[in-house]
Design a protein around this motif. Structure first.
Motif, PDB file in Angstrom:
ATOM      1  N   LEU A   1       1.132   3.053  -3.523  1.00 52.87           N
ATOM      2  CA  LEU A   1       0.689   5.215  -2.463  1.00 52.87           C
ATOM      3  C   LEU A   1       2.532   6.258  -2.858  1.00 52.87           C
ATOM      4  O   LEU A   1       1.817   7.631  -3.667  1.00 52.87           O
ATOM      5  CB  LEU A   1       0.831   5.285  -1.533  1.00 52.87           C
ATOM      6  N   SER A   2       3.204   6.392  -2.787  1.00 45.70           N
ATOM      7  CA  SER A   2       4.179   6.528  -2.845  1.00 45.70           C
ATOM      8  C   SER A   2       4.898   6.514  -4.796  1.00 45.70           C
ATOM      9  O   SER A   2       4.817   7.335  -4.727  1.00 45.70           O
ATOM     10  CB  SER A   2       6.229   6.229  -2.412  1.00 45.70           C
TER      11      SER A   2
ATOM     12  N   LEU B   1       1.534   9.517  -5.973  1.00 45.85           N
ATOM     13  CA  LEU B   1       2.335  10.231  -5.516  1.00 45.85           C
ATOM     14  C   LEU B   1       3.322  11.837  -5.794  1.00 45.85           C
ATOM     15  O   LEU B   1       3.122  12.466  -6.617  1.00 45.85           O
ATOM     16  CB  LEU B   1       2.861  11.023  -4.180  1.00 45.85           C
TER      17      LEU B   1
ATOM     18  N   PHE C   1       0.725  -0.943   0.410  1.00 47.57           N
ATOM     19  CA  PHE C   1       0.052   0.021  -0.204  1.00 47.57           C
ATOM     20  C   PHE C   1       0.880   0.854   0.329  1.00 47.57           C
ATOM     21  O   PHE C   1       0.399   2.449  -0.480  1.00 47.57           O
ATOM     22  CB  PHE C   1      -1.112  -0.191   1.313  1.00 47.57           C
ATOM     23  N   TRP C   2       2.033   1.389   0.546  1.00 48.91           N
ATOM     24  CA  TRP C   2       2.814   2.724   0.754  1.00 48.91           C
ATOM     25  C   TRP C   2       3.792   3.044  -0.335  1.00 48.91           C
ATOM     26  O   TRP C   2       3.821   3.845  -1.156  1.00 48.91           O
ATOM     27  CB  TRP C   2       3.783   1.924   1.658  1.00 48.91           C
TER      28      TRP C   2
END
Length: 534
Positions: A286-287, A290, A282-283
């Motif tokens: 997301l990174s 972004l 998930f991280w």
């Protein structure tokens, strides 16, 4: 033909490494690289190998470092040309010698700014002198692979890949059977999580083509035996089913089923629990999202960012070269271009900025260009409108410069078109010296002048200044060839030349580059100068 040129070759000093540690592998057990002819179905690449990559590979061979280019060897010609990453597996016993060779060839370590790296894996970037392009080295001391994002599987197959290598285009690569085993398991493990399934199947034709190529080159019986030897839970039957499913483009459901079977059989090789792997995925997603939204690269050099200023007379190539820097270094790193000569409005100045064009139209004698004329400069008689405008401009420049340094502190390379100097009266610098301040009789104007001077003094100095120079005739000719509002202005080019040439940058390294040769030569020297400073 348009020309820009560079004078003075920039010497790039390679970082010194430490002495090479001797390999712990007994001489009798050193692997032998078999040199064979490899025939592939790929079209010959039109790209020529990068000099830095070839030099690096030759250095590894000279130092007898155990390595291999462990994946995607179907596209090895593109890798050697710098089109794709250089994925090298390196024997841990040779880690120190590998680092030494890397630094000697001009590679610089890079890190993930968002912390999405992987254990035992690192990135390095090197500048190819001839093409002025970056080569991306992706080095592994251990194989962490499987899914594309988390790489949640620690596959203990380094010995399999390094034990018996063959040579392809002068590079050591694993045997076809070993590469086939790794490729099959990697693709299977990419068919477990939904996001991974979407990623690997976006352009699946290339995956199927690589599998067909590997199966044609490898001994499938030997490959199945190797797989069972290193991964006993993967039977030869399961392995052959996996090969068939990966070769068949429309066998998505079968690949997902087999992917789950392989993942279950290799559950003992997981680095993270299911919960931690899900959070990590998930991280990372997301990174990545972004980063794409903000148009920012995740990699940054381990040495940090840099603020570099391109300065010099009008029409010497500042905009052209800042664009070239962003294109070359921005391939792998986050490069931001700012025009300090024309800063954007801030919250405090946006209203007055909107009124300024009207004021210039009504009071043509108060335009900044009028104050650049020699007779006007000697008078040092500044109107309130001009002093107010210059103070607002100083505030906007300081805001922009401070933001540039915050970006550099985060790892960005910030390329500034023009930059305030420490010389009062120079272009983009403080306009009011001690004489002007003493001569002023207006309390309001004197106060604004003091604020303007203080704003420029509080601006941080750039990390590197590249001063561009060209003969006056060349700059006038270039200005005449530009497509701009108002057309060419040779008088402005001559009038501003002294103001832009005499600026000093106390305490900052300044490199002089003559731009009176070809664009390619100029770009090569400018990029090399910036790279050496990073």
């Amino acid at each position: 033909m348009q020309t820009l040129s560079t004078m003075g070759k920039t010497q790039v000093v390679a970082e010194k490494g430490v002495k090479r540690k001797q390999s712990l592998m007994p001489k009798g057990h050193q692997p032998v690289a078999k040199k064979i002819d490899i025939k592939t179905e790929l079209e010959p690449s039109e790209s020529s190998p990068m000099g830095i990559i070839r030099e690096f590979i030759d250095s590894l061979d000279r130092k007898a470092i155990r390595y291999c280019h462990w994946k995607s060897n179907i596209r090895l010609t593109d890798t050697l040309a710098g089109v794709e990453d250089i994925d090298l597996l390196v024997n841990r016993a040779d880690a120190q010698a590998f680092q030494e060779a890397m630094l000697e060839c001009g590679f610089k370590r890079a890190v993930s700014r968002s912390g999405i790296g992987h254990p035992g894996v690192f990135h390095a970037l090197g500048l190819d002198e001839k093409s002025s392009e970056l080569a991306h080295l992706h080095a592994y001391y251990q194989i962490v692979s499987g899914d594309s994002l988390v790489k949640n599987y620690r596959l203990k197959i380094e010995d399999l890949l390094l034990q018996e290598t063959i040579e392809m285009h002068g590079v050591k690569v694993p045997s076809r059977e070993a590469e086939l085993v790794v490729f099959a398991l990697r693709i299977a493990l990419k068919h477990v999580a939904p996001i991974e399934i979407l990623m690997v199947n976006r352009h699946y034709q290339g995956v199927a083509h690589e599998m067909v190529w590997l199966c044609k080159e490898a001994d499938l019986v030997k490959a199945a035996a190797l797989c069972t030897k290193f991964f006993p839970a993967i039977s030869p039957v399961l392995f052959r089913q996996l090969l068939d499913a990966i070769k068949t483009e429309n066998a998505l459901v079968q690949r997902i089923v087999l992917g789950w079977r392989v993942a279950w059989q290799l559950r003992g090789e997981r680095r993270l629990s299911s919960l931690r792997a899900g959070l990590s995925r998930f991280w990372r997603v997301l990174s990545l999202l972004l980063g794409r939204f903000r148009h920012r690269k995740d990699l940054a050099l381990q040495t940090g960012g840099l603020v570099v200023a391109l300065v010099g007379p009008k029409a010497t190539g500042k905009s052209t070269l800042s664009s070239a820097l962003a294109k070359r270094l921005g391939k792998e790193l986050n490069v931001c271009r700012v025009h300090v000569g024309k800063p954007p409005a801030t919250v405090l100045t946006i209203v007055t900025r909107a009124v300024m064009p009207i004021a210039r139209l009504l009071f043509k004698s108060e335009r900044p260009s009028e104050y650049q004329k020699p007779e006007r400069r000697q008078e040092q008689n500044f109107s309130l409108l001009h002093v107010f405008h210059m103070t607002l401009l100083a505030y906007e420049r300081r805001s922009l410069v401070r933001r540039a340094f915050r970006m550099a502190a985060a790892g960005d390379i910030v390329v500034c078109d023009r930059y305030p100097s420490t010389s009062t009266g120079a272009i983009d610098s403080s306009c009011f010296d001690d004489t002007a301040l003493a001569k002023c009789r207006s309390v309001v104007k004197r106060k604004l002048m003091t604020v303007e001077r203080a704003l420029y003094k509080s601006m941080p100095r750039p990390d590197l200044v590249i001063r561009l120079m060209a003969p006056i005739d060349t700059t006038i000719q270039r200005d005449a060839e530009r497509i701009k509002t108002g057309g060419p202005d040779s008088e402005a080019v001559q009038r501003r030349r002294a103001l832009e040439s005499d600026a000093e940058y106390d305490g900052t390294p300044v490199v002089h580059i003559n731009t009176n040769r070809s664009i390619s030569e100029t770009v090569r020297d400018v990029v090399a100068t910036v790279w050496a400073a990073l």
